[in-house]
Design an enzyme around this catalytic site. Sequence first.
Site, PDB file in Angstrom:
ATOM      1  N   SER A  73       0.972  -1.227  -0.001  1.00 44.08           N
ATOM      2  CA  SER A  73      -0.055  -0.047   0.004  1.00 44.08           C
ATOM      3  C   SER A  73       0.654   1.434  -0.022  1.00 44.08           C
ATOM      4  O   SER A  73       1.867   1.344   0.506  1.00 44.08           O
ATOM      5  CB  SER A  73      -0.904  -0.100   1.130  1.00 44.08           C
ATOM      6  OG  SER A  73      -1.839   0.708   0.983  1.00 44.08           O
ATOM      7  N   PRO A  74       0.414   2.487  -0.726  1.00 40.30           N
ATOM      8  CA  PRO A  74       1.357   3.589  -0.667  1.00 40.30           C
ATOM      9  C   PRO A  74       1.341   4.131   0.966  1.00 40.30           C
ATOM     10  O   PRO A  74       0.621   4.113   1.761  1.00 40.30           O
ATOM     11  CB  PRO A  74       0.285   4.674  -1.187  1.00 40.30           C
ATOM     12  CG  PRO A  74      -0.892   3.772  -1.669  1.00 40.30           C
ATOM     13  CD  PRO A  74      -0.827   2.474  -1.236  1.00 40.30           C
ATOM     14  N   TYR A 133      -7.230  14.815   1.874  1.00 38.87           N
ATOM     15  CA  TYR A 133      -6.149  15.800   0.973  1.00 38.87           C
ATOM     16  C   TYR A 133      -6.866  16.704  -0.180  1.00 38.87           C
ATOM     17  O   TYR A 133      -8.054  16.482   0.035  1.00 38.87           O
ATOM     18  CB  TYR A 133      -4.986  15.048   0.266  1.00 38.87           C
ATOM     19  CG  TYR A 133      -4.100  14.276   1.627  1.00 38.87           C
ATOM     20  CD1 TYR A 133      -3.395  14.966   2.477  1.00 38.87           C
ATOM     21  CD2 TYR A 133      -4.154  12.902   1.596  1.00 38.87           C
ATOM     22  CE1 TYR A 133      -2.839  14.313   3.276  1.00 38.87           C
ATOM     23  CE2 TYR A 133      -3.334  12.207   2.825  1.00 38.87           C
ATOM     24  CZ  TYR A 133      -2.721  12.865   3.641  1.00 38.87           C
ATOM     25  OH  TYR A 133      -2.215  12.368   4.702  1.00 38.87           O
TER      26      TYR A 133
HETATM   27  C1  LIG Z   1       3.582   5.322   7.858  1.00 40.53           C
HETATM   28  C2  LIG Z   1       2.101   5.162   6.750  1.00 40.53           C
HETATM   29  C3  LIG Z   1       1.928   6.114   5.712  1.00 40.53           C
HETATM   30  C4  LIG Z   1       0.972   6.289   4.835  1.00 40.53           C
HETATM   31  N1  LIG Z   1       0.981   6.981   3.702  1.00 40.53           N
HETATM   32  C5  LIG Z   1      -0.021   6.855   2.861  1.00 40.53           C
HETATM   33  C6  LIG Z   1       0.311   7.480   1.802  1.00 40.53           C
HETATM   34  O1  LIG Z   1       1.263   8.176   1.425  1.00 40.53           O
HETATM   35  N2  LIG Z   1      -0.755   7.491   0.718  1.00 40.53           N
HETATM   36  C7  LIG Z   1      -1.997   6.802   1.109  1.00 40.53           C
HETATM   37  O2  LIG Z   1      -2.920   6.632   0.185  1.00 40.53           O
HETATM   38  N3  LIG Z   1      -2.087   6.187   2.118  1.00 40.53           N
HETATM   39  C8  LIG Z   1      -0.998   6.173   3.176  1.00 40.53           C
HETATM   40  N4  LIG Z   1      -1.308   5.347   4.040  1.00 40.53           N
HETATM   41  C9  LIG Z   1      -2.380   4.506   4.524  1.00 40.53           C
HETATM   42  C10 LIG Z   1      -1.931   3.043   3.988  1.00 40.53           C
HETATM   43  O3  LIG Z   1      -1.935   2.983   2.411  1.00 40.53           O
HETATM   44  C11 LIG Z   1      -3.153   2.125   4.293  1.00 40.53           C
HETATM   45  O4  LIG Z   1      -4.358   2.393   3.608  1.00 40.53           O
HETATM   46  C12 LIG Z   1      -3.425   2.043   5.780  1.00 40.53           C
HETATM   47  O5  LIG Z   1      -2.014   1.807   6.500  1.00 40.53           O
HETATM   48  C13 LIG Z   1      -4.139   0.844   6.415  1.00 40.53           C
HETATM   49  O6  LIG Z   1      -3.500  -0.326   5.856  1.00 40.53           O
HETATM   50  P1  LIG Z   1      -2.798  -1.488   6.938  1.00 40.53           P
HETATM   51  O7  LIG Z   1      -3.763  -1.685   7.858  1.00 40.53           O
HETATM   52  O8  LIG Z   1      -2.552  -2.364   6.018  1.00 40.53           O
HETATM   53  O9  LIG Z   1      -1.615  -0.792   7.348  1.00 40.53           O
HETATM   54  C14 LIG Z   1      -0.135   5.312   5.222  1.00 40.53           C
HETATM   55  C15 LIG Z   1      -0.070   4.480   6.286  1.00 40.53           C
HETATM   56  C16 LIG Z   1       0.946   4.392   7.230  1.00 40.53           C
HETATM   57  C17 LIG Z   1       1.106   3.504   8.333  1.00 40.53           C
END
Ligand SMILES: Cc1cc2nc3c(=O)[nH]c(=O)nc-3n(C[C@H](O)[C@H](O)[C@H](O)COP(=O)(O)O)c2cc1C
Length: 783
Positions: free
Chosen positions: A411-412, A570
Amino acid sequence: MKIAIIGGGPAGLYAAILLRKQRPEAEVTVYERNRADDTFGFGVVFSDATLDNFEKYDSPSYRRITEEFAYWDDIAVHFRGTVHRVGGNGFCGCSRRKLLLILQERARELGVALMFQADIEDEARFADADLVVLADGINSRFRDKYVEHFEPEVDVRSNMFAWMGSTRPLDAFTFIFQETEWGPFIAHAYQYEVGRSTWIFETDPETFERAGLKGLTEKQSADRMAKIFGWFLEGHPLLTNRSMWRNFPMIRSKRWVKDNMVLLGDAKATAHFSIGSGTKLAMEDAIALADAMHRAPTIESALQQYEAGRREEVEKTQHAADVSLVWFEHVDRFWDFDPVQFAFGVMTRAKAITYDNLMLRAPDFVAEVDRAFARQVHSRGLEVDTEKPLPPMFQPLRLREMTLANRTVVSPMCMYSAEEGVPGDFHLVHYGSRAIGGAGLIFTEMTCVSRDARITPGCAGLWNDAQEAAWHRIVDFVHANSAAKIGLQLGHAGRKGATKLMWDGMDRPLEEGGWDVVSASPIPYFPDSRVPREMDRAAMDTVKAAFVAAAQRGERCGFDMLELHCAHGYLLASFISPLTNQRLDAYGGPLENRLRFPLEVFEALREVWPARKPMSVRISATDWAEGGITGDDAVEIARAFARAGVDLVDVSTGQTVRDAQPVYGRMFQTPFSEQVRNEARVATMCVGNITTSDQVNTILAAGRADLVALGRPHLVDPSFTLKAAAWYGASDVSCPPQYLPGKDQVFRNSVRDRQDLDDLKIKAKPKTRAELKSEATKPLAAE
Ligand SMILES: Cc1cc2nc3c(=O)[nH]c(=O)nc-3n(C[C@H](O)[C@H](O)[C@H](O)COP(=O)(O)O)c2cc1C
Ligand SMILES: Cc1cc2nc3c(=O)[nH]c(=O)nc-3n(C[C@H](O)[C@H](O)[C@H](O)COP(=O)(O)OP(=O)(O)OC[C@H]3O[C@@H](n4cnc5c(N)ncnc54)[C@H](O)[C@@H]3O)c2cc1C
């Protein structure tokens, strides 16, 4: 001690039994408005685990209950001329009437006074009681009387349902999904004693109306149901007993205790019948109350302990019931699914049953699910083995001319470590190692389209040559050393810009070195955040041009895919949500207007981004806040982007406003992906608290998403996909030659580890009562 119990249903009677057992000197009286053997409903259902509990707390009633029970192990799903059966479920059914008679008999034996035809209107007559148990059912008069204290939340669901009975024998918990000229009908049916089964019919309000069920008598509606399900009933009649059609009320009460009064069973909280937990919850409430009364020194503290100790368990069951009822309410989303995928969705709808779990209990069923999934992939022109296919996670996906080797995505995630927007060595190692780790696709962090589009001073960008060169190096490394594709996520921070690095205070405004921020409307994120400037048309043109220029640089870098970030509050998201867009011009107001600028940017990107390469959009499918975006809006948003040429919707949620109330949990955003995918008919990627390959396979196999992104799990484990490949034996997962000895080892060990774990799970699982019963009745094998 004097205990008055209002309501002689399962909750009231079982509480009477346990409390009197515990305090033989206490005067325990149950007041029931009906006669002793006058009861609505047909059968009740308990799981093996619930029966174990009954055995522990009162073995005489347990023994009598189990003597009367019908056991079954299988769940059978009938859909479009097919039937899929899955074993190992361990359920028991019993007549509600018999259950109540057994509990009454046991209560009498213990010296409980049972007062029938005693309709209690006012609890004041129990002024001398030490404890008053309010077990007066779903329409509790006393919960209503003290509504301001108990604060019940009653969510009346849209589907109509009716309980009926039949003499049709059944050897499984049976779901029948029946197409009719009016729409879909569902039967939930199970046998509870010889020659008797419970039938709950369910349908959506429109189908109910079209089928002319409104205003029919019980007998007429039973005849109508008998006609619809006649092919299955095989001549057996449908029986009625107060079988009126109604809506299910999901009830949650904020408080369960008032002075010396306590709510039990349906009076306090309900759980949808599709997980068969109403009577179980009622009787387990009685157990929890008796436990608390045993432990606590005073009644007051016992009641507090009961509520504090029991609430989480009840809410967990209610949540599972809620997820299940939503599945049934939206069954039309899956109506055109392959029947085996449909059946897999039924089995896994409430999260407790998963792909790996079914693999142990019903390997043939899972093999069929895998084959159906592979056939779908094959029908889209991809060469995959459809006879002995790999699990869904390792099936390829094609979007335009980009083919992903598997369905796992990094994921981003912002790393907040760029210098003036230039990704450095950290980024090369970060993205490089995750690509080598086997994921099919990795996304860059939100890459900002201009200096003032950054969230923080550490955010990466793509607005100058130095940044382009740095990203080019990363993309080249990924392509040279892995089979992963790499997508570029482009974004603009909007009102969440000029904030601190994540570890210095997420979303908090910079104290020094900040810059002016823009948004759809001039509303700051925190009260002390910078107030954004409302964008005028000229500002929109500048931002759009910055997006286009960054996409062109992205193409020169060699990125395989482009994602437009329209989520998380955003800039572009601030246009979409009514909570952050209060404009009065053509870009504010109805959703169509609010989408205008984000769609314009998307279309401008689609024009310059090569036609052979796919584009996705990330959206927040709910704001988790009153008045904000909902799942239904997300479907409309997805449809609008699909019309503009999006290939995939990346379904995230929230982060729009500070006072949102997200409901976290395992895979908590997946229901939104499921809704968008199956209502807007567009490919989706889901994300959010998905941590295991078992969950990835469960989501994909049930048709809830086409790709599964993992964020945080990839931060600690770049090789998530490689390890999962070893677990499932997907040996053609990509691995650079330098690492092959490691791959060989993990594949070898995984076969053994998996076998050991499966053996352990099988050994640890006690035999279901149905299995024990069938073993006991098996003829002995000849020597
Ligand atoms: C450190 C960090 C940075 C993130 N930066 C972005 C980002 O740049 N763009 C985005 O769309 N989501 C961002 N997210 C959200 C993640 O892409 C993801 O949707 C979110 O962490 C939930 O997924 P997970 O439970 O697998 O971590 C970020 C999450 C984390 C933890
Ligand atoms: C129409 C219908 C049919 C159902 N059929 C089934 C079924 O077949 N199988 C199944 O598993 N579940 C069935 N349920 C759900 C199931 O009954 C409940 O989840 C479960 O019984 C809850 O137990 P309880 O003791 O909390 O409430 P209940 O079983 O509802 O018991 C409450 C009792 O309180 C009595 N009462 C109410 N007010 C007063 C008063 N003021 N004074 C004295 N007595 C009072 C009522 O007469 C009732 O006997 C059915 C529910 C409904 C509404």
